[in-house]
Write a protein that holds these residues in place. Structure first.
Motif, PDB file in Angstrom:
ATOM      1  N   VAL A 179       0.842  -1.207   0.000  1.00  0.00           N
ATOM      2  CA  VAL A 179       0.000   0.000   0.000  1.00  0.00           C
ATOM      3  C   VAL A 179       0.873   1.252   0.000  1.00  0.00           C
ATOM      4  O   VAL A 179       0.621   2.208  -0.737  1.00  0.00           O
ATOM      5  CB  VAL A 179      -0.934  -0.009   1.232  1.00  0.00           C
ATOM      6  CG1 VAL A 179      -1.515   1.371   1.487  1.00  0.00           C
ATOM      7  CG2 VAL A 179      -2.051  -1.015   1.028  1.00  0.00           C
ATOM      8  N   LEU A 180       1.899   1.238   0.813  1.00  0.00           N
ATOM      9  CA  LEU A 180       2.751   2.422   0.905  1.00  0.00           C
ATOM     10  C   LEU A 180       3.579   2.614  -0.360  1.00  0.00           C
ATOM     11  O   LEU A 180       3.956   3.724  -0.699  1.00  0.00           O
ATOM     12  CB  LEU A 180       3.666   2.306   2.129  1.00  0.00           C
ATOM     13  CG  LEU A 180       2.932   2.364   3.470  1.00  0.00           C
ATOM     14  CD1 LEU A 180       3.888   2.053   4.615  1.00  0.00           C
ATOM     15  CD2 LEU A 180       2.292   3.729   3.675  1.00  0.00           C
ATOM     16  N   PHE A 234      -2.253   5.658  -2.515  1.00  0.00           N
ATOM     17  CA  PHE A 234      -3.693   5.577  -2.259  1.00  0.00           C
ATOM     18  C   PHE A 234      -4.276   6.978  -2.411  1.00  0.00           C
ATOM     19  O   PHE A 234      -3.542   7.971  -2.449  1.00  0.00           O
ATOM     20  CB  PHE A 234      -3.954   5.038  -0.845  1.00  0.00           C
ATOM     21  CG  PHE A 234      -3.183   5.757   0.224  1.00  0.00           C
ATOM     22  CD1 PHE A 234      -3.638   6.953   0.764  1.00  0.00           C
ATOM     23  CD2 PHE A 234      -1.971   5.238   0.685  1.00  0.00           C
ATOM     24  CE1 PHE A 234      -2.905   7.609   1.754  1.00  0.00           C
ATOM     25  CE2 PHE A 234      -1.238   5.888   1.664  1.00  0.00           C
ATOM     26  CZ  PHE A 234      -1.709   7.083   2.198  1.00  0.00           C
ATOM     27  N   PHE A 270      -6.956  10.029  -1.096  1.00  0.00           N
ATOM     28  CA  PHE A 270      -7.621  10.528   0.109  1.00  0.00           C
ATOM     29  C   PHE A 270      -8.130  11.938  -0.158  1.00  0.00           C
ATOM     30  O   PHE A 270      -7.798  12.540  -1.181  1.00  0.00           O
ATOM     31  CB  PHE A 270      -6.664  10.497   1.310  1.00  0.00           C
ATOM     32  CG  PHE A 270      -5.437  11.372   1.170  1.00  0.00           C
ATOM     33  CD1 PHE A 270      -4.334  10.944   0.451  1.00  0.00           C
ATOM     34  CD2 PHE A 270      -5.400  12.639   1.747  1.00  0.00           C
ATOM     35  CE1 PHE A 270      -3.205  11.743   0.323  1.00  0.00           C
ATOM     36  CE2 PHE A 270      -4.278  13.438   1.638  1.00  0.00           C
ATOM     37  CZ  PHE A 270      -3.177  12.986   0.924  1.00  0.00           C
ATOM     38  N   ARG A 314      -4.225  12.145  -4.520  1.00  0.00           N
ATOM     39  CA  ARG A 314      -3.643  10.807  -4.534  1.00  0.00           C
ATOM     40  C   ARG A 314      -2.185  10.867  -4.100  1.00  0.00           C
ATOM     41  O   ARG A 314      -1.407  11.698  -4.597  1.00  0.00           O
ATOM     42  CB  ARG A 314      -3.728  10.177  -5.918  1.00  0.00           C
ATOM     43  CG  ARG A 314      -3.144   8.772  -5.903  1.00  0.00           C
ATOM     44  CD  ARG A 314      -3.519   7.916  -7.063  1.00  0.00           C
ATOM     45  NE  ARG A 314      -2.875   6.604  -6.916  1.00  0.00           N
ATOM     46  CZ  ARG A 314      -3.389   5.584  -6.260  1.00  0.00           C
ATOM     47  NH1 ARG A 314      -4.566   5.692  -5.688  1.00  0.00           N
ATOM     48  NH2 ARG A 314      -2.744   4.435  -6.160  1.00  0.00           N
ATOM     49  N   THR A 329       4.559   2.954  10.570  1.00  0.00           N
ATOM     50  CA  THR A 329       3.233   2.342  10.666  1.00  0.00           C
ATOM     51  C   THR A 329       3.187   1.304  11.784  1.00  0.00           C
ATOM     52  O   THR A 329       2.302   1.332  12.647  1.00  0.00           O
ATOM     53  CB  THR A 329       2.866   1.669   9.324  1.00  0.00           C
ATOM     54  OG1 THR A 329       2.821   2.667   8.307  1.00  0.00           O
ATOM     55  CG2 THR A 329       1.531   0.960   9.414  1.00  0.00           C
ATOM     56  N   THR A 334      -5.505   1.684   7.860  1.00  0.00           N
ATOM     57  CA  THR A 334      -5.909   3.041   8.234  1.00  0.00           C
ATOM     58  C   THR A 334      -4.773   3.747   8.953  1.00  0.00           C
ATOM     59  O   THR A 334      -4.495   4.930   8.708  1.00  0.00           O
ATOM     60  CB  THR A 334      -7.165   2.990   9.132  1.00  0.00           C
ATOM     61  OG1 THR A 334      -8.215   2.357   8.415  1.00  0.00           O
ATOM     62  CG2 THR A 334      -7.600   4.393   9.551  1.00  0.00           C
ATOM     63  N   ARG A 342      -2.198   4.711   6.339  1.00  0.00           N
ATOM     64  CA  ARG A 342      -2.618   5.887   5.570  1.00  0.00           C
ATOM     65  C   ARG A 342      -2.495   7.148   6.409  1.00  0.00           C
ATOM     66  O   ARG A 342      -1.969   8.161   5.943  1.00  0.00           O
ATOM     67  CB  ARG A 342      -4.067   5.710   5.110  1.00  0.00           C
ATOM     68  CG  ARG A 342      -4.250   4.680   4.012  1.00  0.00           C
ATOM     69  CD  ARG A 342      -5.710   4.260   3.923  1.00  0.00           C
ATOM     70  NE  ARG A 342      -6.592   5.404   3.796  1.00  0.00           N
ATOM     71  CZ  ARG A 342      -7.067   5.853   2.640  1.00  0.00           C
ATOM     72  NH1 ARG A 342      -6.745   5.252   1.525  1.00  0.00           N
ATOM     73  NH2 ARG A 342      -7.877   6.890   2.602  1.00  0.00           N
ATOM     74  N   ASN A 343      -3.005   7.094   7.639  1.00  0.00           N
ATOM     75  CA  ASN A 343      -2.974   8.298   8.468  1.00  0.00           C
ATOM     76  C   ASN A 343      -1.547   8.722   8.795  1.00  0.00           C
ATOM     77  O   ASN A 343      -1.225   9.907   8.798  1.00  0.00           O
ATOM     78  CB  ASN A 343      -3.763   8.060   9.765  1.00  0.00           C
ATOM     79  CG  ASN A 343      -5.253   7.946   9.510  1.00  0.00           C
ATOM     80  OD1 ASN A 343      -5.732   8.334   8.442  1.00  0.00           O
ATOM     81  ND2 ASN A 343      -5.984   7.412  10.467  1.00  0.00           N
ATOM     82  N   THR A 401       1.026   8.191   6.967  1.00  0.00           N
ATOM     83  CA  THR A 401       1.621   8.715   5.744  1.00  0.00           C
ATOM     84  C   THR A 401       1.128  10.129   5.460  1.00  0.00           C
ATOM     85  O   THR A 401       1.921  11.025   5.131  1.00  0.00           O
ATOM     86  CB  THR A 401       1.274   7.791   4.557  1.00  0.00           C
ATOM     87  OG1 THR A 401       1.750   6.484   4.847  1.00  0.00           O
ATOM     88  CG2 THR A 401       1.912   8.291   3.275  1.00  0.00           C
ATOM     89  N   ILE A 402      -0.179  10.312   5.600  1.00  0.00           N
ATOM     90  CA  ILE A 402      -0.743  11.644   5.330  1.00  0.00           C
ATOM     91  C   ILE A 402      -0.159  12.658   6.310  1.00  0.00           C
ATOM     92  O   ILE A 402       0.229  13.759   5.922  1.00  0.00           O
ATOM     93  CB  ILE A 402      -2.288  11.590   5.424  1.00  0.00           C
ATOM     94  CG1 ILE A 402      -2.839  10.725   4.278  1.00  0.00           C
ATOM     95  CG2 ILE A 402      -2.868  12.989   5.375  1.00  0.00           C
ATOM     96  CD1 ILE A 402      -4.305  10.350   4.430  1.00  0.00           C
TER      97      ILE A 402
END
Lengths: 282, 219
Positions: free
Chosen positions: B36-37, B41, B43, B51, B68, B93, B96-97, B99-100
């Motif tokens: 995924v990373l 992804f 958002f 993206r 993570t 999740t 993603r969080n 990373t963001i």
């Protein structure tokens, strides 16, 4: 294809990080170097990709074995933060649960007459690195499930099982001595078993450095040198050579029912593992 | 994947922070998280779809995977997992969080800022340069394999070609686990030396260039 790092230092750090375990300190140095240099990051990426291809990993998103193991070591809670009694060493990950570990943090000086014990709060290991020892029994080549978490035991074995120690050490110690004592073994003529270094010569030996949950020495069959009953394993980490007599003299001062895991004097740190050996005495 | 749902003992041990349980969870999920990373992804940011194109090099990817799992394996996050929903989405999740948050924190940094784009990423087939590098890498690995002795070559075949675990490889080669592990590390180190000796790996600009022809790798 040319993989070029800006300097020898960062190249060597990158090589070490992609070929085996590195200490947290070395990893921080590598991070500082790579975070500050786009070209070094690119070189690291190229080298990692090559290592990945050597390992048969074709996907761009596949981490190499060394990267995976380093991350696992970094994210696994340390003993000082509540490491549990039971653990599976990742070298043994395809086997089954492994016995427990008792980690540490106190310091002790190699002064035979000075048994002042410091509190864990003074430990420097939590900041400097990771130190741990686990014990696993193998029966017919398979690991024996560790005792229940509520048990004070780290492993429960039978005579004729094989006992394997697993070491984690990124704390910068130079020497290690591992000695096993059976119940009442501190008295004169009682049973002592050497586990490290092998062959024994009455003093500590060079400890493997920058390793994460790696087997320490070969598995030892619980046969002629062991009897049914409790076995206490003592692992002493130090920065200078330690005589076994120093350890034994110090242990003499501690009651049998007191765990010495984490006790310390000066720059010496002691880990303890408890094993129950079952079976009929020969 | 229902790893923690199907094994309550594992779940309890994981929540307690048992290293064996954490190891199992890590091994089960490290590949999906890395994927995924790496692949990115989408958002929402400021009401706009955005993206993240994914980390484009091993170092950033390695750091992101560690971030993570460091967060996911913290006592608070372990306790916060309800044990009823699948763990995979919970972990993704977090990925993603994390990373963001990291991207927003590093917005000033060009490398990471450009990882954000308003449009979906273009399809990314392998470029001719990447194809050439892949071929060169394969040739290097073949040349390295040819330089090894029988046991070393067999080890590589079993461990990485047939993807057998270390214990099984050790058993087949008549080695102890420790010796097998040491051999694996030495092979990696030997590969690095091999790369240096052939000028593929070096430091500074003064190192010898890679001469594939001199290595006999180009026909």
């Amino acid at each position: 294809m040319r993989i070029r790092f800006h300097g020898r230092g960062v190249r060597r750090l990158a090589e070490r990080a992609l070929t085996g375990p590195v200490s947290p300190r070395a990893h921080r140095r590598l991070a500082r170097a790579l975070d500050g240099s786009e070209s070094d990051r690119k070189a690291y990426h190229q080298l990692a990709r090559l290592m990945g291809q050597l390992e048969g990993r074709q996907e761009e998103d596949a981490l190499t074995t060394a990267q995976r193991e380093r991350i696992l070591a970094a994210v696994t809670p340390r003993s000082a933060e509540g490491r549990p009694a039971h653990a599976i060493g990742w070298p043994l990950r395809y086997l089954a649960p492994v016995a427990a570990l008792l980690l540490v943090t106190l310091l002790l000086l190699p002064r035979p007459e000075g048994p002042e014990l410091q509190s864990r709060g003074s430990a420097r290991l939590a900041a400097e690195g990771h130190l741990g020892l686990e014990v696993t029994c193998f029966r017919d080549g398979k690991p024996v499930a560790p005792p229940d978490r509520t048990s004070r035991l780290d492993a429960r074995c039978r005579l004729d099982d094989e006992l394997q120690l697993t070491l984690t050490h990124t704390a910068g110690f130079e020497q290690l001595l591992v000695l096993g004592l059976q119940e009442g073994a501190r008295q004169e003529g009682a049973r002592r078993t050497w586990y490290f270094p092998v062959p024994p010569d009455g003093r500590s030996g060079a400890v493997p450095r920058d390793v994460a949950q790696e087997p320490l020495g070969q598995a030892i069959r619980l046969a002629v040198n062991h009897r049914p009953g409790p076995l206490r394993l003592f692992a002493v980490f130090s920065h200078s050579t330690l005589q076994a007599d120093q350890l034994l003299a110090w242990l003499e001062t501690i009651p049998d029912d007191q765990t010495v895991n984490g006790l310390t004097r000066g720059d010496v740190t002691l880990l303890e593992l408890r094993v129950m050996i079952e079976g009929d005495a020969p | 994947m229902t790893l923690l749902l199907s094994d309550r003992a594992l779940l309890d041990a994981f929540r307690d922070g048992a290293s064996w349980a954490i190891t199992r969870v890590y091994q089960a999920y490290v590949d999906p998280v890395a994927r995924v990373l790496r692949q990115g992804f989408s958002f929402m940011s400021g009401g706009q779809p955005v993206r993240f194109r994914g980390y484009d090099n091993s170092w950033d990817l390695e750091c992101a995977v560690q971030d993570t799992f460091s967060h996911a394996f913290s006592p608070a996050a372990r306790q916060a997992y309800d044990g009823v929903s699948p763990y995979g989405p919970y972990l993704m999740t977090i990925a993603r969080n994390q990373t963001i948050s990291r991207l927003r924190r590093d917005m000033r940094e060009y490398r990471r800022r450009t990882a954000l784009a308003a449009d979906p990423p273009p399809p990314a087939p392998e470029t001719p340069e990447q194809q050439a590098m892949r071929v060169q890498a394969q040739q290097l690995i073949q040349a390295f394999g040819a330089s090894l002795d029988g046991v070393q070559r067999r080890f590589l075949d079993l461990r990485f070609g047939e993807e057998q675990n270390l214990l099984e490889v050790a058993r087949q080669l008549g080695l102890t686990r420790m010796k097998a592990r040491t051999l694996e590390q030495k092979l990696r180190q030997a590969f690095v030396r091999f790369l240096r000796q052939r000028g593929v790996l070096g430091d500074g600009d003064s190192g010898p260039p890679l001469l594939l022809l001199s290595m006999g790798l180009h026909r």
